[in-house]
Design an enzyme around this catalytic site. Structure first.
Site, short mmCIF file in Angstrom:
data_model
loop_
_atom_site.label_atom_id
_atom_site.label_comp_id
_atom_site.label_asym_id
_atom_site.label_seq_id
_atom_site.Cartn_x
_atom_site.Cartn_y
_atom_site.Cartn_z
N ARG A 108 47.82 29.60 34.51
CA ARG A 108 48.76 29.66 35.62
C ARG A 108 49.68 30.85 35.40
NH1 ARG A 108 45.73 26.97 38.00
NH2 ARG A 108 46.03 24.96 39.05
N GLU A 164 52.46 34.55 43.02
CA GLU A 164 51.12 34.50 43.55
C GLU A 164 51.21 34.13 45.03
OE1 GLU A 164 47.61 31.86 42.18
OE2 GLU A 164 48.27 32.96 40.41
N HIS A 218 43.12 34.93 41.65
CA HIS A 218 42.94 33.51 41.32
C HIS A 218 41.55 33.01 41.78
CE1 HIS A 218 45.42 29.61 40.50
NE2 HIS A 218 44.16 29.47 40.12
#
Ligand code: DGY
Length: 324
Positions: free
Chosen positions: A235, A264, A283
């Site tokens: 993460r 993000e 991602h």
């Protein structure tokens, strides 16, 4: 029965869920805003969520009909599990099915960053490939280098298996010893500082928790080798992005391969993208056709099981199931 799906995911999920009730799918590319999420889930029994949806007590109090939240992910930092448990809501996730695909991608980032794959490719359309260069795009050798794994869970283990094929000694830090991995793969448990100081590559495989938030900051980059490469597929907030940009720009570390960032999405003009030694992807580590379908199937099976009184395959708080 009514189930809300907060994004379009592979069709197998909808097929499974339609066998037990009506399914409402959020149709847009961008995830629903908090208000739209409430509208979508109003009165529903189950939610098939993604990592973009914030699910906490304040949200659940407005949708008291919900009995299960099934995340289309192995990570669940978007969900307050305690709040769900307190309200009798089952929380389910999709582990295992994405382990190898995610480790494949972490290793792809490691190779790409070490051998300057993306950077050298991008030079060609700019017309910079004029001749074979004796000193062009010198990278870091992967084979035989020491890999430090932070978090020796399922994906960490899969990463260690890949490293074995490159003759990489593997050291790892984790709050729990993984003796099975130590015996079967020869990985060595060390403290976090030793991972920082000894590793040529560090690959991060921890969940995002208050303890792991900003685990990598200026002090950690200071301890790493100047030739080291950081790989993050966990993460984004596990790494302090500004500190990483400084460490790359000042040569405190050599490179980075990142599938996750903080923030993000990463804005197109973010300074991280200006450093050619940072390979950044949006991602996508679990994004293979097969794996995303398996995740969809498991996420839907989790919802179906909870709503039909069966035991869901992957539930984080099974204690709520016995409360009826
Ligand atoms: C996860 O599963 O947590 C990933 O980040 C998305 O696949």
């Amino acid at each position: 029965m009514r189930i809300a799906m907060t994004r379009k995911i592979p069709a197998v999920a909808q097929d499974i869920l339609q066998s037990i009730g009506d399914v409402d799918v959020w149709p847009e590319q961008m995830p629903p805003s908090p208000d739209k999420l409430l509208e979508l889930t109003d009165g529903c029994d189950g939610i098939l969520s993604t990592l973009n949806d914030r699910i906490d007590g304040a949200f659940l109090d407005q949708v008291p009909s919900v009995k299960v939240v099934s995340n289309f992910a192995v990570g669940y930092d978007n969900i307050n599990v305690d709040d769900c448990t307190a309200r009798g809501v089952a929380v389910c996730i999709t582990p295992d099915v994405l382990t190898d695909t995610t480790a494949d991608f972490a290793f792809a980032l490691l190779l790409a960053a070490a051998r300057r794959v993306s950077e050298s490719h991008q030079s060609i359309p700019r017309g910079e490939w004029k001749t074979w260069e004796p000193l062009g795009y010198l990278g870091q050798d992967v084979h035989g280098s020491t890999l430090g794994i932070v978090g020796m869970g399922r994906i960490g283990v899969a990463m260690a298996k890949r490293a074995a094929g490159f003759n990489m000694p593997v050291i790892y830090s984790d709050m729990y010893r993984n003796e099975k991995a130590e015996q079967e793969l020869g990985v060595k448990h060390v403290d976090f500082d030793e991972v920082l100081t000894r590793s040529d590559f560090i690959s991060v495989h921890v969940p995002l928790t208050p303890e792991t938030r900003q685990l990598f900051g200026a002090a950690e980059f200071e301890k790493m080798k100047e030739s080291a490469v950081l790989i993050n597929t966990s993460r984004g907030p596990v790494v302090d992005t500004n500190a990483l940009v400084d460490a790359l720009n000042s040569g405190k570390i050599w490179g980075a391969g990142l599938d996750v960032t903080d923030p993000e999405p990463l804005p197109a003009d973010h300074p991280l993208l200006e450093n050619e030694k940072a390979v950044v992807c949006p991602h996508i580590a679990s994004a293979s056709e097969t794996t995303r379908s398996r995740m969809a199937q498991l996420a839907a099976e989790n919802v179906k099981a909870v709503l039909t009184g069966e035991t869901p395959p992957r539930c984080l708080n099974p204690e709520v199931l016995s409360r009826g």
